[in-house]
Design a protein around this motif. Sequence first.
Motif, short mmCIF file in Angstrom:
data_model
loop_
_atom_site.label_atom_id
_atom_site.label_comp_id
_atom_site.label_asym_id
_atom_site.label_seq_id
_atom_site.Cartn_x
_atom_site.Cartn_y
_atom_site.Cartn_z
N ASP A 468 33.77 22.25 60.13
CA ASP A 468 34.29 23.16 59.09
C ASP A 468 35.58 22.59 58.49
O ASP A 468 36.41 22.01 59.19
CB ASP A 468 34.58 24.54 59.68
CG ASP A 468 33.31 25.33 59.96
OD1 ASP A 468 32.22 24.84 59.60
OD2 ASP A 468 33.41 26.42 60.55
N ILE A 469 35.73 22.79 57.19
CA ILE A 469 36.94 22.35 56.48
C ILE A 469 37.59 23.57 55.84
O ILE A 469 36.95 24.31 55.09
CB ILE A 469 36.63 21.30 55.41
CG1 ILE A 469 35.99 20.05 56.05
CG2 ILE A 469 37.91 20.91 54.65
CD1 ILE A 469 35.57 19.00 55.05
N LEU A 470 38.86 23.80 56.16
CA LEU A 470 39.62 24.89 55.57
C LEU A 470 40.53 24.30 54.50
O LEU A 470 41.17 23.26 54.72
CB LEU A 470 40.47 25.60 56.62
CG LEU A 470 39.76 26.51 57.64
CD1 LEU A 470 38.90 25.70 58.60
CD2 LEU A 470 40.78 27.32 58.44
N GLU A 471 40.61 24.96 53.37
CA GLU A 471 41.42 24.46 52.26
C GLU A 471 42.72 25.23 52.15
O GLU A 471 42.74 26.46 52.27
CB GLU A 471 40.65 24.56 50.93
CG GLU A 471 39.35 23.79 50.90
CD GLU A 471 39.55 22.28 50.92
OE1 GLU A 471 40.68 21.83 50.62
OE2 GLU A 471 38.59 21.56 51.24
N GLY A 472 43.81 24.53 51.93
CA GLY A 472 45.11 25.14 51.73
C GLY A 472 45.91 24.37 50.70
O GLY A 472 45.33 23.66 49.86
N ILE A 473 47.21 24.50 50.75
CA ILE A 473 48.12 23.79 49.85
C ILE A 473 48.91 22.78 50.67
O ILE A 473 49.48 23.13 51.70
CB ILE A 473 49.08 24.75 49.14
CG1 ILE A 473 48.32 25.76 48.29
CG2 ILE A 473 50.09 24.00 48.28
CD1 ILE A 473 49.22 26.82 47.67
N GLY A 474 48.93 21.54 50.21
CA GLY A 474 49.74 20.54 50.89
C GLY A 474 51.21 20.89 50.76
O GLY A 474 51.71 21.12 49.67
N VAL A 569 42.26 21.14 56.22
CA VAL A 569 42.24 21.13 57.68
C VAL A 569 40.79 21.04 58.13
O VAL A 569 39.96 21.88 57.77
CB VAL A 569 42.88 22.41 58.26
CG1 VAL A 569 42.83 22.39 59.78
CG2 VAL A 569 44.32 22.56 57.78
N THR A 570 40.47 20.02 58.92
CA THR A 570 39.09 19.80 59.38
C THR A 570 39.00 20.03 60.88
O THR A 570 39.81 19.49 61.65
CB THR A 570 38.64 18.36 59.07
OG1 THR A 570 38.79 18.11 57.67
CG2 THR A 570 37.18 18.16 59.46
N ILE A 571 38.05 20.86 61.30
CA ILE A 571 37.81 21.08 62.72
C ILE A 571 36.91 19.95 63.22
O ILE A 571 35.73 19.88 62.86
CB ILE A 571 37.16 22.45 62.97
CG1 ILE A 571 38.06 23.58 62.47
CG2 ILE A 571 36.86 22.64 64.46
CD1 ILE A 571 37.45 24.97 62.60
N LEU A 572 37.47 19.04 64.02
CA LEU A 572 36.72 17.89 64.52
C LEU A 572 35.90 18.23 65.76
O LEU A 572 34.81 17.69 65.97
CB LEU A 572 37.69 16.75 64.84
CG LEU A 572 38.56 16.25 63.69
CD1 LEU A 572 39.52 15.18 64.18
CD2 LEU A 572 37.70 15.73 62.55
N ASP A 573 36.44 19.12 66.59
CA ASP A 573 35.72 19.56 67.78
C ASP A 573 36.37 20.85 68.26
O ASP A 573 37.57 21.04 68.09
CB ASP A 573 35.79 18.49 68.87
CG ASP A 573 34.70 18.69 69.93
OD1 ASP A 573 33.92 19.66 69.79
OD2 ASP A 573 34.64 17.88 70.88
N VAL A 574 35.58 21.73 68.83
CA VAL A 574 36.13 22.99 69.35
C VAL A 574 36.38 22.86 70.84
O VAL A 574 35.88 21.95 71.50
CB VAL A 574 35.18 24.18 69.07
CG1 VAL A 574 35.03 24.40 67.59
CG2 VAL A 574 33.83 23.95 69.71
N ALA A 575 37.20 23.78 71.37
CA ALA A 575 37.47 23.79 72.81
C ALA A 575 36.16 24.02 73.55
O ALA A 575 35.32 24.81 73.13
CB ALA A 575 38.48 24.87 73.15
N PRO A 576 35.97 23.37 74.69
CA PRO A 576 34.70 23.50 75.43
C PRO A 576 34.31 24.94 75.73
O PRO A 576 33.15 25.31 75.62
CB PRO A 576 34.97 22.72 76.73
CG PRO A 576 36.02 21.73 76.35
CD PRO A 576 36.88 22.42 75.33
N ALA A 577 35.30 25.77 76.09
CA ALA A 577 34.98 27.16 76.44
C ALA A 577 34.43 27.91 75.25
O ALA A 577 33.53 28.73 75.37
CB ALA A 577 36.23 27.85 76.97
N LEU A 578 34.97 27.60 74.07
CA LEU A 578 34.50 28.29 72.87
C LEU A 578 33.19 27.70 72.39
O LEU A 578 32.36 28.37 71.82
CB LEU A 578 35.56 28.21 71.77
CG LEU A 578 36.84 28.99 72.07
CD1 LEU A 578 37.88 28.73 70.98
CD2 LEU A 578 36.55 30.48 72.14
N ALA A 579 33.01 26.38 72.60
CA ALA A 579 31.78 25.74 72.18
C ALA A 579 30.58 26.30 72.93
O ALA A 579 29.49 26.44 72.39
CB ALA A 579 31.87 24.23 72.41
#
Length: 580
Positions: A468-474, A569-579
């Motif tokens: 997932d990619i979240l968009e914001g302002i630099g 902001v790109t989510i590269l991997d989630v925490a194991p517990a949440l995955a």
Amino acid sequence: MIVNGKPWLVDDELSARWPLYTRGNVGEVFPDVVTPLNWTLLGGAVEESWREAWREFGIVAPGDFDTERVIVCIAGGYCYLNMSYIRLLGVRVPGSSVKAVDKQFLGEVDAPPYMERAGDRNFLCSLKLLWETEKTLRTRRPRIVDDMRRASSEWVERYPGDKASDEALLDYVFAYPAVHRYLFGWHVLVTFKATVASGAIAALCAFKVKDPGLTLDLLSGVEGVESAEPARMLWSLGRMVAGSPSLERIFEQGVDDRTWPLLQGEPAAKEFAREFADFLARYGYRGPNEWELASQPWRTNPEIPLRTIDRLRRSEETNAPGADQDAQGLNRQQAMRHARRKLGIVDRMKFNKALPAAKAWQAAREGSKSAVIRALDSTRRAIDELARRVAERHRLADWRGVYMLHQSELRAYVADPRPFLDVIAERSRASAALAERIPPFLFDGEMPPIESWPKRSADEDARGRKGDILEGIGGSPGRVVGIARIAMDASNPDILNPGDILVAPITDPSWTPLFLAAAGVIVDVGAVMSHSVIVSRDLGIPCAVSVTDATKIIPDGALIELDGDTGAVTILDVAPALAA
């Protein structure tokens, strides 16, 4: 608790003429439910001084205001700015636009379209604004901040002392609104001048250079940002602990309310105790939610900065503030050369005038804020002393209930608190209920019903997934990969390990020490003049603001990539517990 049809005791009457309200920017100033004592004592001074500051600059035209508070108000217990009126900056300021103003105050949040009405445009306002803007861009050293510091120091020196009579302390408290009106008014004016100067650079980069991201490099690493100085002192203290086995042993025991007394009595910690005492003497007036009188600053809660030191002692030397100062300086030089090559002669002259002004006013904004907060804390000290005395005389379990009072009730409470105890308890329950909800960032017309506000507990269904990619302002340039740590307030720096990326709902100066342990900063809401942007640039770490619902969507412990240039902001991997 509904009082006179209002969800909170000090809710203001909303303006029918100017109906659009936002938490943008002001959410950094008042992140929590505002206490009755704070707002009844200072709310009028805040509105009046804001109007006076904008009249001084030329924004206000005759007939703009009715009798109710317009620019800043309380709704549902939370502080809001009137975006309908603020949008007039885009109409009346020459060269500006409503779209540009929306981006500065709202970030990427969608807002109802601006509908022009008779009276919005005002030639005399625009003429004065043009003149004041020119003066702002020619300024290299805003001397008003020196005057504010003197006025703030004079107020602190007027404090009658912890042993003064009840009457002397009460007189001191009730004299403060006039001081606050003066200091806050100048702070608003300085803040607006900083916005104008930075906006001039942003406009040239976006429309003339055709490179809007260049603004980040040009305004990064501004020297003299006062709210970053406590962080530098804390870093030095962290290095002191890291270099001393005896100090390390103390901190390895864990940091709590016993740590500071222990350090003061430990011979091996003598130098550290002296340096930390100096830190508290200089910056102890700062702390979480520092514009709120009811909050407790570092001077009364040293556990918070000590916990930050505990984090920083584990950091690598390469994470020191200013460690990449040379690289920042090189980026600025390259950005300036690039901009000047792209600009024509006239625009280059504007650029050469606006850039040093933007840096000067950006630093001045933080200095003016510090002056107000220091005076506010001296007033807080008087209220706290009165409240403790009352609690001791009448054997009250919680002296902090004083902040649930209306300012008109304070003298009677000091004389005899017993008639107010049930009222305080009821108001405290109402405040706690409002604090469980997240107020809307923007609303048009009526405030949505409190029951419709989302609760602060995280919704696991809203969590993001890998890719997932979240968009914001630099906000501050650079790209970094690290572990996301969700922090909903600044009171617990223990959650951050060196190299983690801080993800916060909003930040104020009390968050600054956490930035030192962070590899980057992500904020739910905010814009180009947000505190998180200014301090991240000064410290040289990537930052993205207006990343909507980042604290809800990004799983705590996820591996993420932050691009401070684009705000992505790109989510590269989630925490194991949440995955799982």
